[in-house]
Design a protein around this motif. Structure first.
Motif, PDB file in Angstrom:
ATOM      1  N   PRO A   1      19.844  -2.856  11.160  1.00 39.59           N
ATOM      2  CA  PRO A   1      19.522  -2.414   9.910  1.00 39.59           C
ATOM      3  C   PRO A   1      20.321  -3.246   9.339  1.00 39.59           C
ATOM      4  CG  PRO A   1      20.823  -0.446  11.045  1.00 39.59           C
ATOM      5  CD  PRO A   1      19.671  -1.137  12.243  1.00 39.59           C
ATOM      6  N   LEU A   2      19.832  -3.990   7.816  1.00 42.37           N
ATOM      7  CA  LEU A   2      21.195  -3.510   7.173  1.00 42.37           C
ATOM      8  C   LEU A   2      21.530  -2.781   6.081  1.00 42.37           C
ATOM      9  CD1 LEU A   2      22.444  -6.736   6.508  1.00 42.37           C
ATOM     10  CD2 LEU A   2      20.660  -7.026   4.144  1.00 42.37           C
ATOM     11  N   ARG A   3      22.920  -3.191   6.014  1.00 40.22           N
ATOM     12  CA  ARG A   3      23.429  -1.823   4.678  1.00 40.22           C
ATOM     13  C   ARG A   3      24.624  -2.383   4.023  1.00 40.22           C
ATOM     14  NH1 ARG A   3      27.803   1.770   4.872  1.00 40.22           N
ATOM     15  NH2 ARG A   3      28.616   0.976   7.269  1.00 40.22           N
ATOM     16  N   GLN A   4      24.693  -2.203   3.019  1.00 40.88           N
ATOM     17  CA  GLN A   4      25.172  -2.286   1.470  1.00 40.88           C
ATOM     18  C   GLN A   4      26.357  -1.680   1.789  1.00 40.88           C
ATOM     19  OE1 GLN A   4      23.973  -2.628  -2.374  1.00 40.88           O
ATOM     20  NE2 GLN A   4      26.061  -3.220  -2.697  1.00 40.88           N
ATOM     21  N   ARG A   5      27.809  -2.134   2.298  1.00 41.70           N
ATOM     22  CA  ARG A   5      29.169  -1.059   2.140  1.00 41.70           C
ATOM     23  C   ARG A   5      29.611  -1.681   0.997  1.00 41.70           C
ATOM     24  NH1 ARG A   5      33.681  -4.291   3.339  1.00 41.70           N
ATOM     25  NH2 ARG A   5      33.036  -6.707   4.280  1.00 41.70           N
ATOM     26  N   THR A   6      31.178  -0.365   1.205  1.00 42.46           N
ATOM     27  CA  THR A   6      32.016  -0.800  -0.209  1.00 42.46           C
ATOM     28  C   THR A   6      33.004  -1.044   0.616  1.00 42.46           C
ATOM     29  OG1 THR A   6      33.381   1.551   0.506  1.00 42.46           O
ATOM     30  CG2 THR A   6      31.655   1.312  -0.929  1.00 42.46           C
ATOM     31  N   THR A   7      34.734  -1.996  -0.034  1.00 42.60           N
ATOM     32  CA  THR A   7      35.531  -2.123   0.801  1.00 42.60           C
ATOM     33  C   THR A   7      35.694  -1.492   1.964  1.00 42.60           C
ATOM     34  OG1 THR A   7      36.181  -3.296  -1.599  1.00 42.60           O
ATOM     35  CG2 THR A   7      37.475  -3.182   0.296  1.00 42.60           C
ATOM     36  N   ARG A   8      35.746  -0.133   1.063  1.00 40.37           N
ATOM     37  CA  ARG A   8      36.610   0.427   2.368  1.00 40.37           C
ATOM     38  C   ARG A   8      35.638   1.521   3.789  1.00 40.37           C
ATOM     39  NH1 ARG A   8      41.618   3.379   0.606  1.00 40.37           N
ATOM     40  NH2 ARG A   8      42.756   2.062  -0.530  1.00 40.37           N
TER      41      ARG A   8
ATOM     42  N   ALA B   1      32.989 -20.624  -5.632  1.00 40.60           N
ATOM     43  CA  ALA B   1      32.111 -21.075  -5.522  1.00 40.60           C
ATOM     44  C   ALA B   1      31.311 -22.055  -5.140  1.00 40.60           C
ATOM     45  CB  ALA B   1      32.901 -21.656  -7.094  1.00 40.60           C
ATOM     46  N   GLY B   2      29.794 -21.962  -5.793  1.00 37.28           N
ATOM     47  CA  GLY B   2      28.648 -22.695  -4.716  1.00 37.28           C
ATOM     48  C   GLY B   2      28.756 -22.163  -3.358  1.00 37.28           C
ATOM     49  N   THR B   3      29.718 -21.314  -3.175  1.00 35.41           N
ATOM     50  CA  THR B   3      29.148 -20.450  -1.817  1.00 35.41           C
ATOM     51  C   THR B   3      28.853 -19.316  -1.479  1.00 35.41           C
ATOM     52  OG1 THR B   3      31.345 -22.152  -0.847  1.00 35.41           O
ATOM     53  CG2 THR B   3      30.148 -20.289   0.769  1.00 35.41           C
ATOM     54  N   THR B   4      27.043 -19.176  -0.962  1.00 32.43           N
ATOM     55  CA  THR B   4      26.682 -18.009  -2.112  1.00 32.43           C
ATOM     56  C   THR B   4      25.696 -17.399  -0.799  1.00 32.43           C
ATOM     57  OG1 THR B   4      24.443 -18.743  -3.088  1.00 32.43           O
ATOM     58  CG2 THR B   4      27.028 -18.271  -4.097  1.00 32.43           C
ATOM     59  N   LEU B   5      25.047 -15.931  -0.369  1.00 33.12           N
ATOM     60  CA  LEU B   5      24.738 -16.071   0.258  1.00 33.12           C
ATOM     61  C   LEU B   5      23.986 -14.395  -0.440  1.00 33.12           C
ATOM     62  CD1 LEU B   5      24.069 -15.281   3.583  1.00 33.12           C
ATOM     63  CD2 LEU B   5      24.842 -13.537   3.663  1.00 33.12           C
ATOM     64  N   SER B   6      22.371 -15.333  -0.026  1.00 31.06           N
ATOM     65  CA  SER B   6      21.792 -13.860  -1.124  1.00 31.06           C
ATOM     66  C   SER B   6      21.436 -12.726   0.316  1.00 31.06           C
ATOM     67  CB  SER B   6      20.520 -14.341  -1.093  1.00 31.06           C
ATOM     68  OG  SER B   6      19.802 -15.009   0.068  1.00 31.06           O
ATOM     69  N   ARG B   7      21.074 -11.217  -0.308  1.00 27.69           N
ATOM     70  CA  ARG B   7      20.522 -10.167   0.252  1.00 27.69           C
ATOM     71  C   ARG B   7      19.302 -10.833   0.975  1.00 27.69           C
ATOM     72  NH1 ARG B   7      22.068  -4.993  -1.469  1.00 27.69           N
ATOM     73  NH2 ARG B   7      23.198  -5.340  -3.973  1.00 27.69           N
ATOM     74  N   GLU B   8      18.058 -12.015   0.762  1.00 27.26           N
ATOM     75  CA  GLU B   8      16.998 -11.904   1.347  1.00 27.26           C
ATOM     76  C   GLU B   8      17.554 -12.185   2.521  1.00 27.26           C
ATOM     77  OE1 GLU B   8      15.903 -11.218  -2.483  1.00 27.26           O
ATOM     78  OE2 GLU B   8      18.067 -12.307  -1.899  1.00 27.26           O
ATOM     79  N   GLY B   9      18.819 -14.061   2.244  1.00 27.26           N
ATOM     80  CA  GLY B   9      19.934 -14.188   3.778  1.00 27.26           C
ATOM     81  C   GLY B   9      19.486 -12.868   5.193  1.00 27.26           C
ATOM     82  N   ALA B  10      21.045 -12.299   3.691  1.00 26.39           N
ATOM     83  CA  ALA B  10      21.552 -10.936   5.122  1.00 26.39           C
ATOM     84  C   ALA B  10      20.316 -10.151   5.902  1.00 26.39           C
ATOM     85  CB  ALA B  10      22.027 -10.421   4.651  1.00 26.39           C
ATOM     86  N   ALA B  11      18.870  -9.890   4.906  1.00 26.54           N
ATOM     87  CA  ALA B  11      17.885  -9.396   5.672  1.00 26.54           C
ATOM     88  C   ALA B  11      17.442 -10.074   6.862  1.00 26.54           C
ATOM     89  CB  ALA B  11      16.745  -9.007   4.671  1.00 26.54           C
TER      90      ALA B  11
END
Length: 339
Positions: free
Chosen positions: A325-332, A306-316
């Motif tokens: 390029p940044l791409r969201q994925r599923t577990t697989r 808890a408290g350890t987060t990374l925003s989409r903006e930070g990832a971008a």
């Protein structure tokens, strides 16, 4: 010619043909030789999985906290909240309390599936899988089949530490840990019933570079047999000072070379490494960020990280610095059915 220089030349010719002694030499790369190793690993990454920097949106929950029957309502609400926030995965870490009874693990799986049909549940390390089977008086395979049927999608390949029984005993305070053979049997059985898993190495403790290489070879052997590992994750050991940034970079690069063709993805576990080292790892063979780790507002302390987060903006922003390029994925590593 130094051993590292000779090993780099061998890797450049054919990284799939590297011998153990050459891999050990590469783990000691530093300076310009480390940069060359990172470049070789990144070229292998590019050829294997392309340029995408991937991430999954997930929520971690503490099994001890949400596994009790009295917490089923809270679990339902937390999973629904995670799904509403865009999570495609819920990860349950840690054992389910004994108060949950003989079917407690299975009932947790069923509760998550009821709360958010279609969400991927990633849960239960090998020791917990064995405990779950023992509690219900069934074989490991019977429990895994039941859990997969109820909605379990994958299991963490953690509790691996270093896959060497002497090292595992040392890390466990001199007390024998889950034997390597039993860990392998558990993960292979999970793969055989259709569950995937991650693969891991906790490094920078009492193990030697040769034991690190042997660990990677063992993972490659399991992957060759089952095809069940989705990614490799190296994590710093809490025992002693842990690995240096140099050693961490070398290990990720060597892992990319030795696991190529067996485990497609190498994760730079950003919560463990910090932003600067994470970026270096992603320039040296790693292709995945792991999870963004949503906390939500309903019960932010419900997860072990808890408290350890990374925003989409930070990832971008990180992807922009890498020029990838940044791409969201599923577990697989598929495409999620979310915006």
């Amino acid at each position: 010619m130094s051993a590292v220089r000779a090993a780099l030349a061998a890797a450049a010719r054919d990284h799939r043909a590297l011998g153990d002694a050459e891999a050990v030499a590469l783990l000691g790369a530093d300076g310009a030789e480390l940069e060359e190793l990172a470049g070789l690993a990144d070229a292998v990454r590019r050829a294997r999985v392309g340029e995408d920097l991937t991430f999954v949106v997930n929520r971690n929950l503490d099994g001890t906290r949400v596994g009790d029957p009295a917490a089923r309502g809270l679990l339902h609400d937390l999973v629904q909240e995670a799904a509403a926030l865009g999570a495609t995965e819920v990860c349950v870490q840690g054992p389910v309390p004994a108060s949950a009874g003989p079917e407690g693990y299975l009932e947790l799986v069923e509760a998550v599936a009821r709360a958010a049909p279609g969400i991927h549940l990633h849960a239960f390390r090998p020791p917990e899988l064995l405990e779950a089977a023992h509690r219900r008086g069934s074989s490991l395979r019977a429990f895994l089949v039941a859990a997969a049927g109820a909605g379990l999608g994958s299991v963490p390949g953690t509790a691996a530490k270093v896959l060497d029984d002497d090292v595992r005993t040392a890390l466990n305070g001199g007390v024998p840990d889950l034997p390597v053979a039993r860990w392998v049997e558990t993960v292979v059985t999970a793969h055989e019933v259709g569950l995937t898993s991650t693969s891991t190495l906790v490094h920078g403790g009492p193990e030697t570079p040769a034991q690190q290489v042997a660990h990677l070879r063992l993972l490659a052997g399991v992957a060759a047999r089952t095809g069940g590992f989705t990614e490799f994750i190296a994590m710093p050991s809490p025992a002693g000072p842990g690995p240096s940034p140099r050693a961490t970079r070398a290990l990720h690069a060597v892992a990319r070379l030795l696991l190529d063709g067996y485990v497609d993805h190498v994760q730079a576990a950003w919560p463990k490494h910090g932003p600067d080292l994470t970026e270096q790892l992603l320039r040296g063979g790693a292709d995945d960020l792991g999870g963004l780790l949503l906390d939500g507002s309903l019960d932010p302390a419900a997860g072990q990280e808890a408290g350890t987060t990374l925003s989409r903006e930070g990832a971008a922003a990180l992807a922009d610095r890498l020029g990838r390029p940044l791409r969201q994925r599923t577990t697989r590593y598929g495409e999620p059915a979310v915006p």
